[in-house]
Design a protein around this motif. Structure first.
Motif, PDB file in Angstrom:
ATOM      1  N   ASP A   1      52.442  47.820  38.898  1.00  0.00           N
ATOM      2  CA  ASP A   1      51.121  48.098  38.349  1.00  0.00           C
ATOM      3  C   ASP A   1      50.945  47.385  37.011  1.00  0.00           C
ATOM      4  OD1 ASP A   1      48.547  49.253  38.188  1.00  0.00           O
ATOM      5  OD2 ASP A   1      49.328  50.893  36.975  1.00  0.00           O
ATOM      6  N   GLY A   2      52.007  47.295  36.231  1.00  0.00           N
ATOM      7  CA  GLY A   2      51.955  46.638  34.922  1.00  0.00           C
ATOM      8  C   GLY A   2      52.347  45.171  34.940  1.00  0.00           C
TER       9      GLY A   2
ATOM     10  N   HIS B   1      44.353  37.305  40.915  1.00  0.00           N
ATOM     11  CA  HIS B   1      43.340  38.232  41.436  1.00  0.00           C
ATOM     12  C   HIS B   1      43.674  39.694  41.139  1.00  0.00           C
ATOM     13  CE1 HIS B   1      42.547  34.841  44.534  1.00  0.00           C
ATOM     14  NE2 HIS B   1      41.913  34.627  43.392  1.00  0.00           N
ATOM     15  N   LYS B   2      44.691  39.914  40.325  1.00  0.00           N
ATOM     16  CA  LYS B   2      45.102  41.279  39.963  1.00  0.00           C
ATOM     17  C   LYS B   2      44.356  41.715  38.708  1.00  0.00           C
ATOM     18  CE  LYS B   2      49.310  43.980  39.181  1.00  0.00           C
ATOM     19  NZ  LYS B   2      48.985  44.619  37.916  1.00  0.00           N
ATOM     20  N   TYR B   3      44.063  42.995  38.634  1.00  0.00           N
ATOM     21  CA  TYR B   3      43.431  43.534  37.427  1.00  0.00           C
ATOM     22  C   TYR B   3      43.877  44.974  37.232  1.00  0.00           C
ATOM     23  CZ  TYR B   3      40.058  46.190  40.232  1.00  0.00           C
ATOM     24  OH  TYR B   3      39.481  47.076  41.090  1.00  0.00           O
TER      25      TYR B   3
ATOM     26  N   PHE C   1      43.793  44.619  43.161  1.00  0.00           N
ATOM     27  CA  PHE C   1      43.390  43.222  43.291  1.00  0.00           C
ATOM     28  C   PHE C   1      41.933  43.179  43.722  1.00  0.00           C
ATOM     29  CE2 PHE C   1      47.795  43.865  44.347  1.00  0.00           C
ATOM     30  CZ  PHE C   1      48.465  42.896  43.634  1.00  0.00           C
ATOM     31  N   TRP C   2      41.218  42.129  43.327  1.00  0.00           N
ATOM     32  CA  TRP C   2      39.827  42.016  43.741  1.00  0.00           C
ATOM     33  C   TRP C   2      39.657  41.142  44.968  1.00  0.00           C
ATOM     34  CZ3 TRP C   2      38.086  37.020  43.212  1.00  0.00           C
ATOM     35  CH2 TRP C   2      38.661  36.234  42.208  1.00  0.00           C
ATOM     36  N   GLN C   3      40.770  40.528  45.428  1.00  0.00           N
ATOM     37  CA  GLN C   3      40.689  39.673  46.608  1.00  0.00           C
ATOM     38  C   GLN C   3      42.084  39.378  47.135  1.00  0.00           C
ATOM     39  OE1 GLN C   3      38.055  36.119  46.500  1.00  0.00           O
ATOM     40  NE2 GLN C   3      39.971  34.985  46.508  1.00  0.00           N
ATOM     41  N   PRO C   4      42.294  39.463  48.452  1.00  0.00           N
ATOM     42  CA  PRO C   4      43.576  39.047  49.029  1.00  0.00           C
ATOM     43  C   PRO C   4      43.579  37.537  49.276  1.00  0.00           C
ATOM     44  CG  PRO C   4      42.179  39.926  50.760  1.00  0.00           C
ATOM     45  CD  PRO C   4      41.416  40.072  49.457  1.00  0.00           C
TER      46      PRO C   4
ATOM     47  N   THR D   1      33.895  39.845  43.728  1.00  0.00           N
ATOM     48  CA  THR D   1      33.808  40.483  45.051  1.00  0.00           C
ATOM     49  C   THR D   1      33.285  41.910  45.004  1.00  0.00           C
ATOM     50  OG1 THR D   1      36.067  41.342  44.976  1.00  0.00           O
ATOM     51  CG2 THR D   1      35.771  39.105  45.899  1.00  0.00           C
ATOM     52  N   GLY D   2      33.507  42.613  43.887  1.00  0.00           N
ATOM     53  CA  GLY D   2      33.149  44.028  43.815  1.00  0.00           C
ATOM     54  C   GLY D   2      34.113  44.915  44.569  1.00  0.00           C
ATOM     55  N   LYS D   3      35.226  44.352  45.044  1.00  0.00           N
ATOM     56  CA  LYS D   3      36.218  45.094  45.833  1.00  0.00           C
ATOM     57  C   LYS D   3      37.414  45.477  44.964  1.00  0.00           C
ATOM     58  CE  LYS D   3      34.069  44.448  49.769  1.00  0.00           C
ATOM     59  NZ  LYS D   3      33.354  45.535  50.403  1.00  0.00           N
ATOM     60  N   ARG D   4      38.027  46.590  45.325  1.00  0.00           N
ATOM     61  CA  ARG D   4      39.301  47.005  44.725  1.00  0.00           C
ATOM     62  C   ARG D   4      40.285  47.238  45.851  1.00  0.00           C
ATOM     63  NH1 ARG D   4      41.209  52.464  43.609  1.00  0.00           N
ATOM     64  NH2 ARG D   4      39.040  53.125  43.830  1.00  0.00           N
ATOM     65  N   TYR D   5      41.217  46.322  46.009  1.00  0.00           N
ATOM     66  CA  TYR D   5      42.314  46.488  46.960  1.00  0.00           C
ATOM     67  C   TYR D   5      43.390  47.261  46.213  1.00  0.00           C
ATOM     68  CZ  TYR D   5      40.054  43.194  50.093  1.00  0.00           C
ATOM     69  OH  TYR D   5      39.161  42.585  50.938  1.00  0.00           O
ATOM     70  N   CYS D   6      43.464  48.545  46.486  1.00  0.00           N
ATOM     71  CA  CYS D   6      44.364  49.466  45.799  1.00  0.00           C
ATOM     72  C   CYS D   6      45.662  49.520  46.596  1.00  0.00           C
ATOM     73  CB  CYS D   6      43.683  50.836  45.713  1.00  0.00           C
ATOM     74  SG  CYS D   6      44.563  52.013  44.688  1.00  0.00           S
TER      75      CYS D   6
END
Length: 160
Positions: free
Chosen positions: A59-60, A81-83, A92-95, A135-140
Motif C-alpha cells: 500500500d505504501g 497508475h498507483k495512487y 490503481f486507476w488503471q490496469p 478513468t475515475g476508477k479505483r482498482y482496490c
C-alpha cells in the motif's frame, strides 16, 4: 462445470474444484497453487478472501515498477497508475492492457465488480467508480495477491 465467476453468493468461497476448472490459460489444482503461494495469498486469490486494510506493505510502495500477480506473475499494474486512496489497500486507476477480467460479486448483497488475473483467475480485488482522473476508477487490490518488481529488475517468468 464453472461457466463464469459471476453470481457467487454471500460469503461463498470459490470451490477448490473450480480453481482447476476455471476458463483461464493457467490451470492448476488447489494443491498445486498451495505449493506456490502463501496460505494468505491462496485465501485471497482462490477463495476470494480479503486481507485486512492496512496490512500490506505494498500500500505504501512508491517506487517505479510493475505489480504482478502473486500466483502466475502476469504484470497487472504499472506503478505509474498507483495512487493513495486512503483505504488501506494498494489502489490503481488503471490496469495494464488485457491484464484483468471482471465478474459480478454479491458477497455484500449488493453487486460489486470483482476483478481477477486474466491468466490464472486469481481474485485481486474490486473496482469502484470513485477513483481519480483520467478513468475515475479505483482498482482496490489485496496486496497479498500482488508482488512488486522495481523498475530495472527483470520481471519474473510467467508461471505455466
Amino acid at each position: 462445470m464453472l461457466k463464469s465467476l459471476t453470481g457467487w453468493i454471500a460469503g461463498a468461497a470459490l470451490p477448490a474444484t473450480a480453481v482447476a476448472a476455471a476458463p483461464f490459460p493457467v490451470k492448476k489444482t488447489a494443491a498445486e497453487w498451495k505449493q506456490i503461494v502463501s496460505p494468505a495469498a491462496y485465501h485471497v486469490l482462490f477463495e476470494h478472501g480479503t486481507e485486512p486494510a492496512g496490512s500490506s506493505p505494498l500500500d505504501g510502495e512508491k517506487r517505479p515498477g510493475t505489480f504482478v500477480c502473486a500466483a502466475c506473475n502476469l504484470p497487472l499494474f504499472s506503478a505509474a497508475h498507483k495512487y493513495d486512496s486512503g483505504t488501506g489497500w494498494p489502489s490503481f486507476w488503471q490496469p495494464l492492457p488485457d491484464a484483468v477480467g471482471t465478474s459480478t460479486d454479491f458477497k455484500l448483497i449488493f453487486p460489486r465488480t470483482e476483478y481477477h488475473c486474466a491468466r490464472c483467475g486469481g481474485h485481486q480485488g474490486h473496482v469502484f467508480n470513485d477513483g481519480p482522473r483520467p478513468t475515475g476508477k479505483r482498482y482496490c487490490n489485496n496486496g497479498v495477491a500482488l508482488a512488486f518488481v522495481p523498475e530495472g529488475t527483470a520481471l519474473p517468468a510467467l508461471r505455466t
